[in-house]
Design an enzyme around this catalytic site. Structure first.
Site, PDB file in Angstrom:
ATOM      1  N   HIS A 158      58.950  28.665  70.340  1.00 27.96           N
ATOM      2  CA  HIS A 158      57.698  28.302  70.087  1.00 27.96           C
ATOM      3  C   HIS A 158      57.665  26.963  70.420  1.00 27.96           C
ATOM      4  CE1 HIS A 158      59.326  26.318  67.151  1.00 27.96           C
ATOM      5  NE2 HIS A 158      59.971  26.944  67.287  1.00 27.96           N
ATOM      6  N   GLY A 159      56.507  26.568  70.091  1.00 23.82           N
ATOM      7  CA  GLY A 159      55.576  24.999  70.825  1.00 23.82           C
ATOM      8  C   GLY A 159      56.183  23.789  69.847  1.00 23.82           C
TER       9      GLY A 159
ATOM     10  N   ASN B 282      58.678  20.522  63.425  1.00 26.85           N
ATOM     11  CA  ASN B 282      59.137  19.300  64.462  1.00 26.85           C
ATOM     12  C   ASN B 282      59.458  18.238  65.318  1.00 26.85           C
ATOM     13  OD1 ASN B 282      59.439  22.710  66.443  1.00 26.85           O
ATOM     14  ND2 ASN B 282      61.723  21.938  65.234  1.00 26.85           N
TER      15      ASN B 282
ATOM     16  N   GLY C  61      64.203  25.616  60.112  1.00 27.83           N
ATOM     17  CA  GLY C  61      64.936  26.985  59.506  1.00 27.83           C
ATOM     18  C   GLY C  61      63.444  28.121  59.477  1.00 27.83           C
TER      19      GLY C  61
ATOM     20  N   ARG D  28      54.571  29.828  63.696  1.00 27.54           N
ATOM     21  CA  ARG D  28      54.480  29.196  65.169  1.00 27.54           C
ATOM     22  C   ARG D  28      55.116  30.102  66.384  1.00 27.54           C
ATOM     23  NH1 ARG D  28      59.197  27.767  61.533  1.00 27.54           N
ATOM     24  NH2 ARG D  28      60.935  27.849  62.483  1.00 27.54           N
TER      25      ARG D  28
ATOM     26  N   GLU E  22      63.700  31.952  63.221  1.00 25.82           N
ATOM     27  CA  GLU E  22      64.918  31.110  63.377  1.00 25.82           C
ATOM     28  C   GLU E  22      66.059  31.362  62.068  1.00 25.82           C
ATOM     29  OE1 GLU E  22      66.293  28.643  64.682  1.00 25.82           O
ATOM     30  OE2 GLU E  22      65.576  27.287  65.475  1.00 25.82           O
ATOM     31  N   ARG E  23      67.274  30.639  62.530  1.00 27.10           N
ATOM     32  CA  ARG E  23      68.616  30.713  61.812  1.00 27.10           C
ATOM     33  C   ARG E  23      68.133  29.859  59.984  1.00 27.10           C
ATOM     34  NH1 ARG E  23      73.043  26.795  62.119  1.00 27.10           N
ATOM     35  NH2 ARG E  23      72.731  25.424  63.864  1.00 27.10           N
ATOM     36  N   MET E  24      68.546  30.790  58.609  1.00 28.28           N
ATOM     37  CA  MET E  24      67.982  30.139  58.075  1.00 28.28           C
ATOM     38  C   MET E  24      69.040  28.645  57.683  1.00 28.28           C
ATOM     39  SD  MET E  24      68.119  29.356  54.589  1.00 28.28           S
ATOM     40  CE  MET E  24      69.502  30.545  53.812  1.00 28.28           C
TER      41      MET E  24
ATOM     42  N   ARG F 268      74.371  22.125  63.338  1.00 36.55           N
ATOM     43  CA  ARG F 268      73.811  22.214  63.986  1.00 36.55           C
ATOM     44  C   ARG F 268      73.946  22.696  65.183  1.00 36.55           C
ATOM     45  NH1 ARG F 268      69.754  17.202  65.934  1.00 36.55           N
ATOM     46  NH2 ARG F 268      68.696  18.928  66.639  1.00 36.55           N
ATOM     47  N   ARG F 269      75.162  22.823  65.425  1.00 38.98           N
ATOM     48  CA  ARG F 269      75.611  23.891  67.143  1.00 38.98           C
ATOM     49  C   ARG F 269      76.781  24.145  67.094  1.00 38.98           C
ATOM     50  NH1 ARG F 269      70.608  23.331  67.154  1.00 38.98           N
ATOM     51  NH2 ARG F 269      69.512  22.423  68.575  1.00 38.98           N
TER      52      ARG F 269
ATOM     53  N   HIS G 102      62.643  30.738  68.490  1.00 36.92           N
ATOM     54  CA  HIS G 102      63.513  30.377  67.989  1.00 36.92           C
ATOM     55  C   HIS G 102      64.219  29.778  68.935  1.00 36.92           C
ATOM     56  CE1 HIS G 102      60.083  30.878  64.705  1.00 36.92           C
ATOM     57  NE2 HIS G 102      60.633  31.632  65.129  1.00 36.92           N
TER      58      HIS G 102
HETATM   59  O1  LIG Z   1      65.244  24.659  62.232  1.00 34.72           O
HETATM   60  C1  LIG Z   1      63.949  23.847  62.955  1.00 34.72           C
HETATM   61  O2  LIG Z   1      65.039  22.704  62.584  1.00 34.72           O
HETATM   62  C2  LIG Z   1      64.125  23.743  64.254  1.00 34.72           C
HETATM   63  O3  LIG Z   1      63.459  24.591  65.000  1.00 34.72           O
HETATM   64  C3  LIG Z   1      66.413  23.680  64.977  1.00 34.72           C
HETATM   65  O4  LIG Z   1      66.427  23.227  64.466  1.00 34.72           O
HETATM   66  P1  LIG Z   1      67.717  22.466  65.610  1.00 34.72           P
HETATM   67  O5  LIG Z   1      67.703  21.967  66.865  1.00 34.72           O
HETATM   68  O6  LIG Z   1      68.453  21.771  64.554  1.00 34.72           O
HETATM   69  O7  LIG Z   1      68.792  23.650  64.973  1.00 34.72           O
END
Ligand SMILES: O=C(O)[C@H](O)COP(=O)(O)O
Length: 330
Positions: free
Chosen positions: A85-86, A91, A98, A134, A188-190, A215-216, A258
């Site tokens: 999504h944009g 963001n 999430g 979104r 998006e992941r929760m 985050r990663r 997402h």
């Molecule tokens: O959910 C969020 O905050 C963003 O869409 C993705 O965030 P991230 O880059 O921290 O995973």
């Protein structure tokens, strides 16, 4: 450290004539594509080998066997577009989002429209979005730019009544529509107890490394949230159960979702390891293109190069689709 998918790595064909690029594209097509991590710490594509021709079914003009549009016809190739999504309003504020359902920012709206321009010549028969606004806004705004001018129609099968009340009674109208399926599995992941927190403030409080891990990392969840692995369990399962069969039947698919649900799907498509996926970052509003052929996903990159021919050149199927659009809509 944030890194970008290097879309341009495969979007560097510069010729304005996509048809004249077919020889090049045939060399690229279906060879073994390998992901590697470049010195600039982003994924690049290496291609090798060349082989058989694609058999072409014209998605614009060929008669449709489906109720809704272009191509449930036999084709040994289908396009798969993935779009994150944009930019959303959160963001913009650098907040963990999430599963909180916030809309696009003004910049996100522009990004979605720009994304739509980039894919305006690529066939889209069915659309999947997450259940979040979104992603849905992004899909809809992008489709306003599509040259085929079909109308995306959101399917409502949440109840028998919703299904019955949203029926369309004209076959012609159905053919000019693109069914849009919304699925929470693509959400998006929760982000658990990080949702609504500022990313910078969270890093200041818990340390950069800890926040980067949340985050990663592949299998470490944020507090009371989903790890990428957990997100993959539902997103990839949905992709395999509901989306892959569409591609197998020759439908061209767009997915608007997402950062992390798409990272997990890309991990599956590109066979990334849990180490490799750590450095995979997706920008907002950037469409990525895959070709599904003979049961394999071949990454074609993103239509973000200086010329759009960089993308359309890759397969005869896409080039012919575009040529038909030119003929129809000159
Ligand atoms: O959910 C969020 O905050 C963003 O869409 C993705 O965030 P991230 O880059 O921290 O995973």
């Amino acid at each position: 450290m944030a890194t970008e998918v290097c879309h341009h790595a495969i979007g560097t064909l510069q010729s304005h004539s996509y048809l004249s690029n077919l020889n090049h594209s045939q060399n690229l097509r279906s060879g073994s594509l390998r992901l590697a991590t470049s010195q600039r710490n982003c994924f690049v594509i290496r291609s090798s080998a060349s082989h058989s021709q694609t058999s072409v079914v014209d998605p614009v003009l060929a008669p449709s066997r489906s109720n809704t549009g272009d191509s449930s016809k036999k084709s040994n190739e289908a396009a798969l577009i993935l779009i994150r999504h944009g930019e959303s309003l959160w963001n913009e504020k650098n907040l963990f989002t999430g599963c909180v359902d916030v809309p696009l920012s003004k910049k996100g709206i522009d990004e979605a429209i720009e994304a739509g321009k980039k894919i305006s010549n690529i066939p889209v028969d069915v659309i999947f979005t997450s259940a979040l606004i979104r992603a849905q806004m992004t899909a809809m705004l992008a489709m306003t730019q599509h040259r085929r001018k079909k109308v995306p129609v959101v399917l409502h099968d949440e109840s028998e009544q919703a299904k019955a009340w949203s029926q369309v009674f004209s076959e012609d109208t159905k053919k000019q529509s693109i069914p849009v399926t919304t699925a929470w599995q693509l959400n998006e992941r929760m982000y658990g107890e990080l949702q609504g927190l500022n990313k910078q403030e969270t890093a200041d409080r818990y340390g950069k490394e800890q926040v980067h891990e949340w985050r990663r990392s592949y299998d470490i969840p944020p507090p009371n949230g989903e790890s990428l692995e957990m997100c993959a369990e539902r997103a990839v399962a949905y992709f395999r159960d509901r989306i892959e069969p569409k591609l197998l039947s020759g439908k061209n698919v767009m997915i608007a979702a997402h950062g992390n649900s798409l990272r997990s799907i890309i991990m599956y498509l590109d066979k990334l390891t849990s180490q490799e996926v750590i450095s995979l970052e997706l920008s907002t509003g950037i469409p990525m293109l895959y070709i599904f052929k003979e049961g394999r996903f071949i990454r074609r990159g993103s239509p973000t190069g200086p010329t759009e021919s960089g993308v359309y050149a890759y397969t005869k199927h896409l080039a012919l689709y575009r040529q038909k659009l030119d003929e129809m809509f000159q």
